[in-house]
Design a protein around this motif. Structure first.
Motif, mmCIF file in Angstrom:
data_model
loop_
_atom_site.group_PDB
_atom_site.id
_atom_site.type_symbol
_atom_site.label_atom_id
_atom_site.label_comp_id
_atom_site.label_asym_id
_atom_site.label_seq_id
_atom_site.Cartn_x
_atom_site.Cartn_y
_atom_site.Cartn_z
ATOM 1 N N ARG A 64 0.480 -10.921 -12.596
ATOM 2 C CA ARG A 64 -0.693 -10.381 -13.306
ATOM 3 C C ARG A 64 -1.537 -9.496 -12.394
ATOM 4 N N SER A 65 -1.526 -9.803 -11.106
ATOM 5 C CA SER A 65 -2.318 -9.023 -10.139
ATOM 6 C C SER A 65 -1.617 -7.752 -9.698
ATOM 7 N N GLY A 66 -0.439 -7.495 -10.255
ATOM 8 C CA GLY A 66 0.295 -6.277 -9.918
ATOM 9 C C GLY A 66 1.098 -6.373 -8.636
ATOM 10 N N LEU A 67 1.393 -7.598 -8.203
ATOM 11 C CA LEU A 67 2.102 -7.809 -6.948
ATOM 12 C C LEU A 67 3.572 -8.110 -7.201
ATOM 13 N N ARG A 68 4.439 -7.703 -6.275
ATOM 14 C CA ARG A 68 5.838 -8.129 -6.298
ATOM 15 C C ARG A 68 5.884 -9.548 -5.742
ATOM 16 N N VAL A 69 6.539 -10.437 -6.443
ATOM 17 C CA VAL A 69 6.525 -11.847 -6.063
ATOM 18 C C VAL A 69 7.915 -12.289 -5.599
ATOM 19 N N CYS B 236 11.434 -5.271 2.745
ATOM 20 C CA CYS B 236 10.252 -6.116 2.639
ATOM 21 C C CYS B 236 9.802 -6.502 4.036
ATOM 22 N N LEU B 237 8.499 -6.416 4.277
ATOM 23 C CA LEU B 237 7.954 -6.772 5.570
ATOM 24 C C LEU B 237 6.900 -7.860 5.378
ATOM 25 N N LYS B 238 7.134 -8.999 6.020
ATOM 26 C CA LYS B 238 6.239 -10.149 5.872
ATOM 27 C C LYS B 238 5.448 -10.362 7.146
ATOM 28 N N LEU B 239 4.133 -10.431 7.017
ATOM 29 C CA LEU B 239 3.272 -10.808 8.133
ATOM 30 C C LEU B 239 3.286 -12.331 8.192
ATOM 31 N N GLY B 240 4.080 -12.877 9.104
ATOM 32 C CA GLY B 240 4.480 -14.271 9.062
ATOM 33 C C GLY B 240 3.336 -15.273 9.072
ATOM 34 N N HIS C 44 6.121 3.923 3.885
ATOM 35 C CA HIS C 44 7.572 3.902 4.068
ATOM 36 C C HIS C 44 8.287 3.271 2.877
ATOM 37 N N GLY C 45 7.541 2.983 1.816
ATOM 38 C CA GLY C 45 8.147 2.458 0.597
ATOM 39 C C GLY C 45 8.502 0.993 0.657
ATOM 40 N N LEU C 46 7.831 0.220 1.520
ATOM 41 C CA LEU C 46 8.171 -1.181 1.703
ATOM 42 C C LEU C 46 7.278 -2.096 0.872
ATOM 43 N N ILE C 47 7.817 -3.267 0.532
ATOM 44 C CA ILE C 47 6.984 -4.361 0.055
ATOM 45 C C ILE C 47 6.382 -5.001 1.293
ATOM 46 N N ARG D 255 -7.341 -6.418 -2.593
ATOM 47 C CA ARG D 255 -8.327 -5.501 -2.000
ATOM 48 C C ARG D 255 -7.827 -4.878 -0.703
ATOM 49 N N LEU D 256 -7.097 -5.634 0.094
ATOM 50 C CA LEU D 256 -6.575 -5.125 1.362
ATOM 51 C C LEU D 256 -5.401 -4.178 1.176
ATOM 52 N N GLY D 257 -4.766 -4.221 0.000
ATOM 53 C CA GLY D 257 -3.683 -3.288 -0.281
ATOM 54 C C GLY D 257 -2.287 -3.858 -0.187
ATOM 55 N N PHE D 258 -2.143 -5.175 0.045
ATOM 56 C CA PHE D 258 -0.813 -5.773 -0.008
ATOM 57 C C PHE D 258 -0.216 -5.500 -1.389
ATOM 58 N N ASN D 259 1.100 -5.315 -1.433
ATOM 59 C CA ASN D 259 1.742 -5.101 -2.729
ATOM 60 C C ASN D 259 2.752 -6.199 -3.071
ATOM 61 N N GLY D 260 2.761 -7.269 -2.277
ATOM 62 C CA GLY D 260 3.642 -8.393 -2.557
ATOM 63 C C GLY D 260 3.067 -9.687 -2.016
ATOM 64 N N ILE D 261 3.575 -10.806 -2.538
ATOM 65 C CA ILE D 261 3.217 -12.121 -2.006
ATOM 66 C C ILE D 261 4.454 -13.007 -1.988
ATOM 67 N N GLU D 262 4.386 -14.034 -1.167
ATOM 68 C CA GLU D 262 5.411 -15.062 -1.135
ATOM 69 C C GLU D 262 4.797 -16.360 -1.633
ATOM 70 N N VAL D 263 5.415 -16.972 -2.630
ATOM 71 C CA VAL D 263 4.962 -18.253 -3.161
ATOM 72 C C VAL D 263 5.906 -19.333 -2.646
ATOM 73 N N SER D 264 5.368 -20.292 -1.902
ATOM 74 C CA SER D 264 6.201 -21.331 -1.302
ATOM 75 C C SER D 264 5.452 -22.655 -1.318
#
Length: 286
Positions: free
Chosen positions: A150-155, A66-70, A92-95, A121-130
């Motif tokens: 629901r948006s198809g994201l890995r949470v 997983c790669l997070k844009l901090g 590279h198969g990353l979240i 829209r930008l193509g992110f495939n994950g989010i962090e909820v905090s």
């Protein structure tokens, strides 16, 4: 063509721990279970340019999950650069996800629908909820996690406050984690900030509050869906030695990605004997 190091070195030198490669092969056969399989490594990108980003993935992309844009860095990139980073990470198969602080800002600015629309829209495939900076009710937190799913994201959710001196309350963590998992979060991350000091599990010097860790271990004995933010080497060593090579670790600096993998495999002196502990600790991760 770049050669595969798995064919260049004896198997016994690739993974002296004897466990890491087994999990890697299992994850490759079952990509849909990757987030809950072998020990995950989440890397925090605080502003790498495209050359450095490309170098990171070429050198160590196989050892990142997983790669997070901090924080809230994602909106500050030139759009072409941002799109290229997202695309390369997914190749590279990353979240790849924006930092949780950006979603907190969206909540504060009453821009949550626009946040999810833009992320997708930008193509992110994950989010962090905090809610490390703001306060979220349990209902709001669950709603955000469900909207991500629901948006198809890995949470991935995060527990803990960013305020210096904040300490993890094991009972509250267990309650929050159960509710987050029920809402659809794949992993629950324990806050430590990018500095690794004075927050959560770690004191002002970055040393582990072992009494806090002990209380967490008593209440949550299965860490297969817990990720520990551990940006400092001494923190990574301690968690690897106590919880095993396949503990999930987050907020890893890009420059430490390959180093962490050597420690997971017993290829650095700090964890040289780690392989001897793996059979006893395996039940934490499966």
């Amino acid at each position: 063509m770049r050669s595969d190091t798995r064919t260049a070195w004896p198997a016994s030198l690739l993974d002296p721990s004897s466990m890491r490669e087994m999990f890697c092969r299992t994850a490759c056969r079952q990509p849909q279970q990757k987030m809950a399989g072998r020990g995950q490594t989440m890397v925090i990108d605080k502003g790498l340019g495209m050359h450095a980003f490309t170098d990171l993935l070429e050198t160590a992309g196989s050892y990142i999950d997983c790669l997070k844009l901090g924080f809230g860095t994602a909106p500050l990139y030139p759009i072409d650069l941002l799109l290229n980073k997202i695309e390369l990470a997914k190749r590279h198969g990353l979240i790849v996800m924006p930092g949780g602080t950006l979603l907190e800002a969206a909540v504060q600015q009453e821009a949550v629908p626009a946040f999810f629309e833009t992320v997708c829209r930008l193509g992110f495939n994950g989010i962090e909820v905090s809610d490390g900076t703001i306060e979220l009710s349990r209902q709001q937190r669950s709603a955000l996690i469900r909207e991500g799913v629901r948006s198809g994201l890995r949470v991935v959710s995060e527990y803990g406050k960013k305020l210096s001196g904040s300490i993890i309350e094991a009972d509250e963590l267990a309650f929050t984690a159960d509710a987050d998992w029920n809402a659809g979060a794949e992993l629950v991350t324990i806050e430590a900030r990018e500095s690794g000091k004075g927050v959560g599990l770690f004191d002002e010097d970055g040393e582990c509050r072992e009494d806090v860790l002990d209380s967490i271990c008593r209440i949550i004995p299965d860490f297969s869906r817990i990720m520990w933010e551990a940006p400092l080497k001494n923190q990574q060593v301690l968690l690897l030695c106590m919880l095993g090579a396949n503990v999930h670790l987050g907020n890893i600096p890009p420059s430490d990605t390959l180093t962490l993998e050597t420690m997971r495999r017993g290829l650095r002196s700090d964890t040289f004997s780690l392989g001897k502990q793996q059979e006893e600790l395996l039940h934490y991760m499966i």
